[in-house]
Design an enzyme around this catalytic site. Structure first.
Site, PDB file in Angstrom:
ATOM      1  N   ASP A 124      34.108  54.562 -29.175  1.00  6.51           N
ATOM      2  CA  ASP A 124      34.450  53.791 -30.574  1.00  6.51           C
ATOM      3  C   ASP A 124      34.828  54.965 -31.457  1.00  6.51           C
ATOM      4  OD1 ASP A 124      33.719  51.193 -29.780  1.00  6.51           O
ATOM      5  OD2 ASP A 124      31.533  51.673 -30.567  1.00  6.51           O
ATOM      6  N   GLU A 125      34.137  56.233 -31.224  1.00  7.95           N
ATOM      7  CA  GLU A 125      34.673  57.282 -31.967  1.00  7.95           C
ATOM      8  C   GLU A 125      36.082  57.719 -31.608  1.00  7.95           C
ATOM      9  OE1 GLU A 125      33.172  61.846 -32.910  1.00  7.95           O
ATOM     10  OE2 GLU A 125      32.062  60.935 -31.524  1.00  7.95           O
TER      11      GLU A 125
END
Length: 457
Positions: free
Chosen positions: A167-168
């Protein structure tokens, strides 16, 4: 000599035409201005709780355009004093207190009348991922303390959470492409134009504990665990993304030093990446406190380690290469290192790298630079031909590159799945006003011409 009655009539006609045209134009412009004038400004706050430090970002946008593109801008960036929140595992309350200084700056910037409407988030990355692996209860205590402290603020705290590495990376890709206007464009003809295939840029992020790479490959993504899909402005984007925990700058330096300690017969270590003439001592115990350090620890961790620099670039690169398992990708064109699948890099990339810490930053420059070079060339597979497509930037368009803007855009639904029609109305209003002005001008000129001809007769 006074004006004749024909000249007076001519002047009156011109004046009437001008007043009529100006009045009509003002009415149309007022109508268009009702659409175009800046509306109520909204704000959002995001804490980026990294491994080495925490940063706060304040974003602002116009309320009547919150579903459009390119309207969110960065209003404040504040670096929290002290280390990352994962460093407060033994004193969680201090993790929350450490955020107060930057939060006060944000509250001073945002009008008090807006506080209750302002969403605030905290996202934690590599440092807290490592703490969660090492001691999940300590990680939960830190999150609880941070949430308690931020909940006392007058803004709308939406919670603190641990971001997955994928997600980062993916949100970092959304951020940079949003900032650069590469998700959608608006034409002068009043139509939304989808970006041409291959115009998006890739995102590279070097943090303290992890590093991420995200880009749109030239072909299909064969490993679906490395795929992230977004539907933004009516277009589906499929990106390759992978996060390497323990390959961030700080954890790399720890792993490098631990490897040198393991190969040294004594507690005097000669470090090839430190400049010649450097000599320092450090405690052994913190070095082996991270799950990233797999090297066997000395029996007595209460001792101090003495490190001397030798300034040997060749030996430094060799030691850094030992942190990677390149041989696991031998014979594979779709592999980076450590047996991780990766398609060939493609297109332009923007890189955000964490700056060296305040302690010993000169000492670590050589190791950090050679590590990034090794990661990009031998790890991610950039070459002499593709190297020119890498831009090392902290900001683009006045906004910091990273995952935080993409995170807020996602959680507040500021980027819709479909292109909004609002901008069409705005463009149409201005276009109509321009046409009306043109028609009135031509009418006035024609009227004046007719009157002049009449006067001549």
């Amino acid at each position: 000599m006074g004006l004749t009655w024909k000249e007076r009539a001519f002047t009156a006609l011109l004046g009437a035409a001008a007043v009529s045209g100006l009045t009509t134009l003002i009415l149309f412009l007022v109508e268009a201005t009702n659409v175009l004038l800046p509306a109520d400004t909204k704000f959002g706050i995001v804490f980026d709780a990294g491994s080495s430090h925490t940063s706060l970002f304040v974003y602002q946008w116009l309320a009547n355009k919150e579903n459009d593109t390119g309207v969110v801008s960065q209003a404040l960036a504040c670096r929290v004093k002290g280390p990352g929140i994962s460093s407060y595992a033994s004193d969680p309350a201090q993790a929350g207190e450490s955020l107060q200084g930057c939060l006060e700056e944000a509250l001073a910037l945002i009008p008090k009348a807006k506080h209750q409407q302002t969403p605030m988030f905290l996202g934690a990355t590599g440092g807290m991922r490592l703490l969660s692996q090492k001691n999940s209860s300590q990680a939960e205590d830190v999150f609880a303390a941070v949430s308690q402290a931020l909940s006392r603020s007058p803004v709308a705290f939406w919670g603190a959470e641990l971001l997955a590495g994928q997600d980062e990376g993916a949100l970092g890709w959304v951020t940079i492409n949003y900032i650069l206007g590469l998700l959608v464009q608006y034409s002068f003809s009043g139509e939304w134009i989808q970006p041409l295939e291959g115009t998006s840029v890739g995102a590279l992020d070097m943090g303290g504990a992890s590093t991420q790479i995200t880009f749109v490959p030239g072909g299909p993504i064969l490993d679906t665990t490395t795929q992230a899909t977004f539907r933004l402005y009516g277009t589906e984007h499929s990106v390759y993304t992978h996060s390497y925990l323990c390959f961030g700058r700080d954890q790399m330096l720890n792993r490098l030093l631990a490897g040198l300690v393991q190969s040294s017969p004594s507690l005097l270590v000669r470090h090839p990446c430190y400049h010649s003439g450097y000599r320092g001592t450090l405690a052994l115990a913190p070095l082996y406190g991270s799950p990233c350090v797999q090297a066997a620890a000395p029996r007595d961790l209460g001792q101090n380690l003495t490190v001397e620099g030798t300034g040997n670039p060749g030996a430094c690169v060799a030691a850094i290469r030992g942190l990677f398992n390149f041989s696991s990708c031998d014979g594979r064109g779709d592999c980076a290192f450590d047996s991780v699948y990766q398609p060939p890099v493609r297109g332009q990339f923007y890189v955000e790298a964490s700056s060296p810490g305040q302690d010993g930053q000169l000492r670590d420059y050589c190791a950090s630079g050679l590590y990034i070079l090794t990661l990009l060339l031998e790890g991610y597979g950039f070459s002499q031909e593709t190297w020119g497509g890498i831009e090392f930037r902290e900001q683009a368009g006045g906004t910091n590159i990273g995952w935080t803007l993409g995170y807020m855009l996602n959680l507040t639904s500021l980027i819709p799945a479909e292109a909004p029609a609002q901008w069409r109305a705005q463009s149409y209003g201005v276009w109509v006003a321009g046409v009306v002005f043109l028609v009135l001008t031509v009418t006035a000129i024609l009227g004046a011409t007719v009157v002049q001809l009449w006067l001549r007769d």
